[in-house]
Design an enzyme around this catalytic site. Structure first.
Site, PDB file in Angstrom:
ATOM      1  N   HIS A   4       0.868  -1.195   0.000  1.00 49.33           N
ATOM      2  CA  HIS A   4       0.000   0.000   0.000  1.00 49.33           C
ATOM      3  C   HIS A   4       0.898   1.237   0.000  1.00 49.33           C
ATOM      4  O   HIS A   4       1.467   1.597   1.023  1.00 49.33           O
ATOM      5  CB  HIS A   4      -0.892  -0.013   1.247  1.00 49.33           C
ATOM      6  CG  HIS A   4      -1.890   1.110   1.293  1.00 49.33           C
ATOM      7  ND1 HIS A   4      -3.223   0.896   1.568  1.00 49.33           N
ATOM      8  CD2 HIS A   4      -1.767   2.439   1.120  1.00 49.33           C
ATOM      9  CE1 HIS A   4      -3.867   2.050   1.560  1.00 49.33           C
ATOM     10  NE2 HIS A   4      -2.994   3.020   1.292  1.00 49.33           N
ATOM     11  N   HIS A   6       1.609   5.329  -1.515  1.00 52.30           N
ATOM     12  CA  HIS A   6       1.229   6.562  -2.224  1.00 52.30           C
ATOM     13  C   HIS A   6       2.492   7.221  -2.746  1.00 52.30           C
ATOM     14  O   HIS A   6       3.378   7.566  -1.964  1.00 52.30           O
ATOM     15  CB  HIS A   6       0.519   7.534  -1.270  1.00 52.30           C
ATOM     16  CG  HIS A   6      -0.768   6.996  -0.743  1.00 52.30           C
ATOM     17  ND1 HIS A   6      -1.972   7.162  -1.391  1.00 52.30           N
ATOM     18  CD2 HIS A   6      -1.041   6.266   0.372  1.00 52.30           C
ATOM     19  CE1 HIS A   6      -2.931   6.559  -0.695  1.00 52.30           C
ATOM     20  NE2 HIS A   6      -2.389   6.002   0.383  1.00 52.30           N
ATOM     21  N   ARG A   8       2.160   9.797  -5.185  1.00 53.11           N
ATOM     22  CA  ARG A   8       1.781  11.123  -5.700  1.00 53.11           C
ATOM     23  C   ARG A   8       2.140  11.253  -7.181  1.00 53.11           C
ATOM     24  O   ARG A   8       2.370  10.273  -7.869  1.00 53.11           O
ATOM     25  CB  ARG A   8       2.432  12.271  -4.890  1.00 53.11           C
ATOM     26  CG  ARG A   8       2.306  12.151  -3.377  1.00 53.11           C
ATOM     27  CD  ARG A   8       0.895  12.060  -2.900  1.00 53.11           C
ATOM     28  NE  ARG A   8       0.805  12.177  -1.449  1.00 53.11           N
ATOM     29  CZ  ARG A   8      -0.197  11.694  -0.741  1.00 53.11           C
ATOM     30  NH1 ARG A   8      -1.179  11.038  -1.318  1.00 53.11           N
ATOM     31  NH2 ARG A   8      -0.238  11.856   0.563  1.00 53.11           N
ATOM     32  N   LYS A  88      -9.461  -0.037  -6.086  1.00 51.55           N
ATOM     33  CA  LYS A  88      -9.511   0.527  -4.730  1.00 51.55           C
ATOM     34  C   LYS A  88     -10.781   1.347  -4.557  1.00 51.55           C
ATOM     35  O   LYS A  88     -11.137   2.128  -5.424  1.00 51.55           O
ATOM     36  CB  LYS A  88      -8.271   1.412  -4.536  1.00 51.55           C
ATOM     37  CG  LYS A  88      -8.219   2.194  -3.224  1.00 51.55           C
ATOM     38  CD  LYS A  88      -7.646   1.348  -2.109  1.00 51.55           C
ATOM     39  CE  LYS A  88      -7.749   2.035  -0.753  1.00 51.55           C
ATOM     40  NZ  LYS A  88      -6.599   2.836  -0.398  1.00 51.55           N
ATOM     41  N   HIS A 125     -10.661   0.976   1.457  1.00 52.30           N
ATOM     42  CA  HIS A 125     -10.157   1.940   2.450  1.00 52.30           C
ATOM     43  C   HIS A 125     -10.814   1.661   3.806  1.00 52.30           C
ATOM     44  O   HIS A 125     -10.226   1.900   4.845  1.00 52.30           O
ATOM     45  CB  HIS A 125     -10.406   3.381   1.998  1.00 52.30           C
ATOM     46  CG  HIS A 125      -9.974   4.388   3.013  1.00 52.30           C
ATOM     47  ND1 HIS A 125      -8.709   4.923   3.025  1.00 52.30           N
ATOM     48  CD2 HIS A 125     -10.605   4.919   4.095  1.00 52.30           C
ATOM     49  CE1 HIS A 125      -8.585   5.745   4.058  1.00 52.30           C
ATOM     50  NE2 HIS A 125      -9.727   5.768   4.720  1.00 52.30           N
ATOM     51  N   ASP A 235       1.370   2.496   3.531  1.00 52.26           N
ATOM     52  CA  ASP A 235       0.505   3.672   3.429  1.00 52.26           C
ATOM     53  C   ASP A 235       1.359   4.937   3.538  1.00 52.26           C
ATOM     54  O   ASP A 235       0.895   5.955   4.035  1.00 52.26           O
ATOM     55  CB  ASP A 235      -0.605   3.655   4.496  1.00 52.26           C
ATOM     56  CG  ASP A 235      -1.733   4.632   4.154  1.00 52.26           C
ATOM     57  OD1 ASP A 235      -1.797   5.087   2.998  1.00 52.26           O
ATOM     58  OD2 ASP A 235      -2.539   4.940   5.051  1.00 52.26           O
ATOM     59  N   ALA A 251      -3.563  14.889   6.130  1.00 49.49           N
ATOM     60  CA  ALA A 251      -3.386  13.602   6.816  1.00 49.49           C
ATOM     61  C   ALA A 251      -2.417  12.740   6.020  1.00 49.49           C
ATOM     62  O   ALA A 251      -2.478  12.698   4.799  1.00 49.49           O
ATOM     63  CB  ALA A 251      -4.728  12.894   6.925  1.00 49.49           C
TER      64      ALA A 251
HETATM   65 ZN   LIG Z   1      -3.522   4.981   1.762  1.00 48.27          ZN
END
Ligand SMILES: [Zn+2]
Length: 333
Positions: A4, A6, A8, A88, A125, A235, A251
């Site tokens: 998982h 990110h 960007r 997702k 999620h 994450d 966040a």
């Molecule tokens: Zn995430």
């Protein structure tokens, strides 16, 4: 493997991607970019950009699309044909760039049916949204929906992402082997007290919010249990200091540069046996690869028990998780 991640887009992607590619052989790339990855076409162009940013490292981006109420079974099928490993789902406003999330998850019956047919993984999620829902109960209140989906689609592979509560651990453990969960590094370390207790800690602020001591303990136990249903998904969610240290800060915890030493440190704190390396390999790689039907990892990194102080900042604008802390483990080239 990071299940998982990110990364960007744009300049941030170029800056953060090498830290993940340097230690992980593969990563499940989250689609909630701005704009979001909603179909095969946008997924393919995002994949090219990620590949460019990680070129030469051997890192394999495992691409996903975001499923919304406008998604059709044929969009899912085409994305799958073009290599999407998962779809997702976000509910509205539960995290960064999730404004277009799905309000009624049960309206996606045809999508789930198609994904089950294709054997494509559904990543959830897994938080109920809405201003009237108490923030710390959002994950728990989602669990009946998970159970309903798995009842209706028993062969659908489902990952409950970034679990934060004991009841999520218990629920996932009690469901079939088609259901798994990711656990982040920061949820192994933090409780709600580490986010706001006397002073706000913007770099620990993330969604889902870390919970009670007993929840953290359940996650820690699941991570070292050897149960392949529980595997690592960082994450890792980079935001610049300017967007974290301000009113209405974003966040997300940026954990990629510290992921493996952080997991090894947790294992050392929790595992009685000497086999920390084996535990880290399973939790942060082998179990996710098995669940996603991927070949075994061939790339090797060296983890040494040599103290390492986590840098205070990366690239002058990303403050990592555990910044300034000394960890007993480090990855050496
Ligand atoms: Zn995430």
């Amino acid at each position: 493997m990071d299940a998982h991640l990110h990364l960007r887009k744009g300049q941030i992607l170029k800056e953060v991607a090498p830290y993940s590619a340097g230690v992980f052989g593969a990563g499940v790339i989250m689609p909630n970019t701005d704009p979001a990855i909603l179909d095969a076409k946008s997924m393919l162009s995002y994949e090219k950009v990620v590949e460019r940013a990680t070129r030469g490292s051997g890192f394999k981006p495992l691409m996903t699309i975001e499923i919304r109420e406008g998604t059709t079974p044929s969009m899912v099928r085409i994305a799958h044909e073009w290599g999407a490993i998962a779809g997702k789902i976000y509910l509205p406003d539960v995290t960064h760039n999730s404004e277009g999330g799905v309000a009624n998850i049960m309206s996606l019956f045809a999508i789930f049916e198609e994904m089950q047919k294709l054997d494509m993984v559904l990543c959830l999620h897994s938080e109920v949204s809405g201003k009237s829902v108490y923030g710390l109960e959002r994950k728990t209140l989602f669990l009946p929906t998970l159970v309903k989906i798995t009842d209706w689609f028993p062969n659908l592979r489902v990952v409950l992402e970034h679990i934060t509560t004991k009841d999520a651990v218990d629920t996932v453990a009690g469901l079939s082997n088609r259901v798994a969960a990711t656990i982040t590094l920061h949820h192994l370390y933090l409780t709600n007290n580490d986010v706001a207790d006397g002073k706000i800690q913007p770099h620990n602020f993330c969604m889902p919010i870390p919970k009670h001591f007993r929840d953290r303990e359940a996650l820690q136990r699941a991570s070292i249990s050897g149960n392949p249903k529980f595997f690592f998904g960082s994450d890792s969610a980079p935001h610049t200091t300017a967007t974290k240290e301000c009113a209405l800060g974003c966040a997300g915890v940026y954990s990629a540069p510290v992921a493996i030493p952080g997991v090894a440190t947790q294992f050392e704190n929790l595992v009685v046996s000497d086999d920390i390396r084996r535990g880290v390999e399973d939790f942060a790689g082998n179990f996710a690869r098995k669940f996603y039907n991927l070949p075994e990892e061939t790339r090797r990194i060296t983890l040494r028990r040599v103290p390492w102080t986590v840098p205070q900042i990366f690239n002058s604008r990303f403050i990592p998780f555990l910044a300034g802390k000394e960890l007993p483990w480090q990855v050496v080239a």
